[in-house]
Design an enzyme around this catalytic site. Structure first.
Site, PDB file in Angstrom:
ATOM      1  N   GLU A   1       0.844  -1.204   0.000  1.00  0.00           N
ATOM      2  CA  GLU A   1       0.000   0.000   0.000  1.00  0.00           C
ATOM      3  C   GLU A   1       0.879   1.254   0.000  1.00  0.00           C
ATOM      4  O   GLU A   1       0.648   2.205  -0.743  1.00  0.00           O
ATOM      5  CB  GLU A   1      -0.929  -0.021   1.219  1.00  0.00           C
ATOM      6  N   HIS A   2       1.925   1.263   0.825  1.00  0.00           N
ATOM      7  CA  HIS A   2       2.846   2.407   0.834  1.00  0.00           C
ATOM      8  C   HIS A   2       3.550   2.566  -0.514  1.00  0.00           C
ATOM      9  O   HIS A   2       3.688   3.664  -1.033  1.00  0.00           O
ATOM     10  CB  HIS A   2       3.908   2.213   1.931  1.00  0.00           C
TER      11      HIS A   2
ATOM     12  N   GLU B   1       6.060   3.489  11.522  1.00  0.00           N
ATOM     13  CA  GLU B   1       4.603   3.484  11.694  1.00  0.00           C
ATOM     14  C   GLU B   1       4.215   2.421  12.727  1.00  0.00           C
ATOM     15  O   GLU B   1       3.377   2.648  13.600  1.00  0.00           O
ATOM     16  CB  GLU B   1       3.905   3.221  10.356  1.00  0.00           C
TER      17      GLU B   1
END
Lengths: 445, 437
Positions: A71-72, A148
């Protein structure tokens, strides 16, 4: 009420609301892309979302975190776009964009002036089959993901314990693996891992496009054909098949101690059925059970018994989120008044639930809950993002538009008998995990 | 999520309306209460936002946390309804009233359906005019507040924020958290709560914004009913804080894998002639709406954090320029070095023409998108009044952004970014970060 207790918040979603007034149109392109248009002309804004029917629970063994890492990386270069160009272009046009990964889906979205829909579709389509990963982006972005994880999980003892709790609840099914990945596995993810996950799961025939806001269905269809229509279906897409749970026969108990815990608590989760296509009645009863037990910090069963009548807790709650592809969980929590041994807190919680099963449902409370659900159909019209999310998430866990539209009505029809029957079934100690979470014995008064 | 939603909320509303139409009416009730209104009749409900200036900064000496606890108690019983009776009555109406307080204001966010608007307002009126503050409710909610304080004491972000405020604000109320301490909250009595209410919830400091299915005339009647009988005057408002930050590093050891940092120095006033150049400069430097310099250098280039930002923080009684980030213990030192370098660079060189261009397109384009939803609009309307922005602000805001030149930014950047004055508060076990007083 004003308590900052957020354990398990991942699973506490807003009340789902839907309505035939949502004004939904849907169609499917030839390449298999499902398209849902939600008209709402409240403001000249559009929310454009692509939901892929793949999440962390679809990861290969040993590669936890790859769905989220990919996703990143989806914000890096594609065949047509430079790294970061998509977000830069969106912001240059006054819009905002982001993405999210869950167990069952991965979503990408932009919120922008309605007349820029053409532009964002063009870019979103480019990364549907044209992601162009380069080695230079991998190590740095992996560091970002580790930071994160540090921020969301490793710095938060409640979040760390939840990983343990769910790992214990699911022996075999991948819902037991954290979405962001186990740290040691997330550290080791490579470009090849990301590329092969992308190749296996991304494509129009594994995606749902949701466009909500100040748009007309005809216009959206035309633009979708133009930008997404030319993308060939991905031949690698397979039906999702995940390992299933063996029957749980033994209650599981855990103790976790961390000096960073501010308030000791007891939490318990039970395996519970999810909302199934065409069959949402039991899920609806469980949703109402969670509301009756813990939906209000003032009037629901746990608050009344444990915080008002005989105050032994500073916080209680119950939750259930049925929007999942596979077997989900029903949860309870009690934060006792300081100094209370957790054994006593657990006993008080159990006793409150047992009394509830004897006494039944307060009809006025049930009526108030239903009033809230009905009214949320009006209030939700004010927030197109939440409507778009409801459809996107529902459709990617296998529900139909009809299921999503019917849900408020099914909730409204739930009776006391339904709730008690659901409770009888779900509160089976053998299918539970109970966690005692404390700061290591130091009692702060 | 690819990007973190950063946690510092700007204390002013840089918000404006659509190119097209956010048509604000100024309403004055028959009883003389003013409000701003945007009528929107397409959905049958109204959002009403009420703020009382002063908020948690009006605690009396030795009574820290009284206003915070009082705010949590407003909906815990009123008139002949106890806490549960009040909640049941509210839920039967499907209305919501959310009471909150921060260092500058006590806020009430409400929404109610058109079909039972009068009952919803009558119930809220009861809470504002006849709150009970029953002893059992005081004790129960106190327990919740204390558990929040205990949680905050063990939270790296909470520790960083408390430490930074203590360094920044000297003896001003801003120097300590509005929640109070275990000791101060434990000692509060029911009388303290009653006094806190009388000090805070009064007509001389109230601001109102409304958006939704209501006419100006209906709103006027509603305002008088809701707020007309409140006492005229409350406690004196605070004075400006003298910001006492100086350059250096304050290290708070805490056992956690990732350090967190808050950093900053004094900022620029909202009504300063150079405010708009400063605002645009910071959007480029550390803003969260687009890829900022800080995010590019610290996150994208080096992977040192999940999120970093800087903010022009305008509170009612202080102006700061602050930023925050979280970074692994072995990487925080490098992150701080990069931040210092960028701080110095923007001060010395300003920004490029391309950056300015992009920031302007972003800011002017994003502006209209803020006005979706009755709740958002009502909040913006109140913020504008609190900041003395004037009812025509929305029409002129984008042209103020457009008017900013490279030279304006070069000039203000020297004033706004002063690397030698930067104070870092770091909580964690960072390697290679030394305390510097």
């Amino acid at each position: 009420m004003r308590i900052a207790f957020v354990a398990l918040s991942l699973f506490v979603s807003l009340f789902p609301v839907a309505s035939r007034a949502d004004n939904v149109t849907s169609f499917t392109l030839e390449n298999g892309l499902d398209v849902v248009v939600i008209e709402n002309h409240r403001a000249p804004v559009v929310v454009h979302m692509v939901w892929y029917k793949v999440g962390s629970a679809d990861e290969p063994p040993g590669k936890s975190g790859i769905a989220h890492f990919l996703e990143h990386l989806m914000f890096k270069a594609t065949d047509e776009l430079a790294s970061g160009e998509l977000s830069d272009t969106v912001s240059k046009n006054g819009g905002s964009d982001n993405a999210f990964t869950s167990y069952d889906y991965t979503g990408y979205f932009q919120r922008i002036a309605a007349d820029r829909l053409d532009l964002v579709m063009d870019m979103e389509a480019s990364r549907m089959d044209g992601l162009a990963l380069v080695e230079g982006d991998i190590a740095t972005e992996r560091d970002v993901v580790i930071e994160e994880r540090n921020q969301r999980t490793d710095s938060d003892p409640g979040a760390l314990f939840n990983e343990q709790l769910f790992a214990a609840a699911y022996l075999n099914h991948p819902y037991g693996i954290p979405i962001i990945g186990w740290k040691h596995e997330a550290h080791a993810l490579t470009l090849e891992d990301a590329q092969s996950f992308y190749d296996a799961h991304y494509g129009p025939n594994n995606a749902t496009l949701v466009v909500a806001g100040d748009v007309e269905p005809g216009e959206v269809r035309e633009l979708a054909e133009k930008h997404y229509g030319a993308i060939p279906p991905n031949p690698n897409i397979r039906q999702r098949e995940r390992p299933t749970e063996p029957p749980q026969l033994a209650a599981r108990r855990m103790q976790y101690s961390d000096p960073r815990i501010g308030n000791d608590y007891v939490t318990r989760i039970y395996l519970a059925p999810e909302r199934s296509p065409g069959d949402q009645k039991e899920a609806a009863a469980l949703r109402m059970l969670a509301q009756v037990l813990g939906g209000s910090s003032t009037t629901s069963v746990l608050a009344r018994k444990l915080q008002f009548e005989n105050p032994r807790a500073v916080y209680t709650s119950a939750w259930y989120s049925g929007r999942a592809l596979d077997q989900t969980t029903f949860g309870l929590v009690i934060v006792p008044v300081p100094g209370t041994p957790l054994e006593e807190a657990e006993k008080a919680l159990d006793q409150a639930v047992a009394e509830f099963m004897e006494e039944g449902v307060d009809q006025e409370e049930l009526e108030r809950i239903k009033m809230r659900i009905r009214s949320s159909q009006i209030y939700s019209q004010d927030d197109i993002s939440s409507i778009a999310n409801r459809y996107g998430a529902g459709l990617t866990v296998g529900l139909s538009i009809e299921d999503i539209e019917d849900w408020p009505q099914i909730l409204d029809e739930v009776t006391e008998e339904d709730i008690l029957a659901a409770a009888q079934k779900v509160f089976d100690a053998r299918r539970s995990v109970t966690g005692f979470v404390s700061n290591g014995g130091e009692v702060t008064q | 999520m690819i990007r973190v939603i950063l946690g510092i909320v700007l204390a002013f509303a840089l918000s404006g309306p659509l190119r097209a139409a956010v048509d604000i009416q100024e309403v004055t009730s028959p009883g003389g209460i003013r409000a701003w209104l945007v009528e929107e009749h397409s959905i049958p409900f109204t959002a009403l936002e009420i703020r009382f200036r002063g908020g948690g900064s009006l605690d009396r000496p030795g009574k820290r946390g009284a206003i915070n606890l009082m705010t949590a108690l407003i909906e815990e019983g009123a008139g002949d309804l106890d806490a549960q009776g009040f909640a049941a009555a509210r839920d039967r109406l499907a209305a919501s009233y959310s009471f909150d307080v921060h260092r500058d204001a006590l806020t009430i966010s409400t929404r109610f359906l058109s079909e039972n608007r009068d009952e919803a307002i009558a119930l809220l009126r009861l809470a504002l005019n006849e709150p009970r503050f029953d002893q059992d409710a005081v004790d129960r909610v106190r327990g919740q507040v204390l558990s929040n304080i205990r949680g905050d004491e063990n939270d790296p972000n909470g520790i960083a924020s408390r430490t930074f405020s203590a360094l920044a604000y000297g003896d001003h109320p801003y120097a300590t958290p509005i929640d109070g301490t275990i000791e101060s909250v434990t000692a509060l009595t029911r009388d303290d709560i009653v006094t806190a209410f009388a000090d805070t919830v009064t007509r001389d400091r109230v601001y109102v914004g409304a958006a939704g299915d209501i006419t100006a005339e209906e709103l006027g009647v509603l305002l008088d009913s809701l707020l007309g009988d409140l006492p005229e005057k409350g406690a004196p408002l605070p004075k400006m804080a003298e910001v006492t930050l100086d350059g250096g590093v304050t290290l708070v050891p805490f056992d956690t894998p990732q350090s967190v940092s808050i950093f900053g120095h004094t900022g620029i006033a909202r009504d300063d002639p150079e405010f708009f150049p400063a605002f645009v400069a910071n959007e480029i430097f550390g803003g969260s709406g687009r890829q900022s310099r800080l995010s590019l250098e610290v996150r994208e280039e080096r992977g040192l954090t999940y999120g970093i930002g800087s903010y022009i923080a305008n509170y009612d009684y202080a102006h700061l320029m602050v930023g925050q980030l979280a970074s692994a213990n072995d990487r925080m030192g490098e992150a701080i070095e990069v931040i210092r370098e960028e701080w110095a660079k923007v001060a010395a060189e300003g920004v490029t023409a391309e950056e300015l261009d992009q920031a302007k397109t972003y800011l002017t384009g994003a502006y209209p998108l803020r006005f979706d939803g009755n709740g958002n609009i009502a909040r913006i309307l109140v913020g504008m009044q609190i900041d003395h922005l004037g009812i025509d602000y929305i029409a002129t805001r984008n042209s103020k952004v457009e008017a900013v030149t490279l030279e304006d930014i070069r000039k203000v950047a020297k004033r706004l970014y002063r690397p030698e004055d930067l104070r870092f508060v770091v909580v964690g076990q960072p390697n290679g970060v030394e305390a510097v007083n």
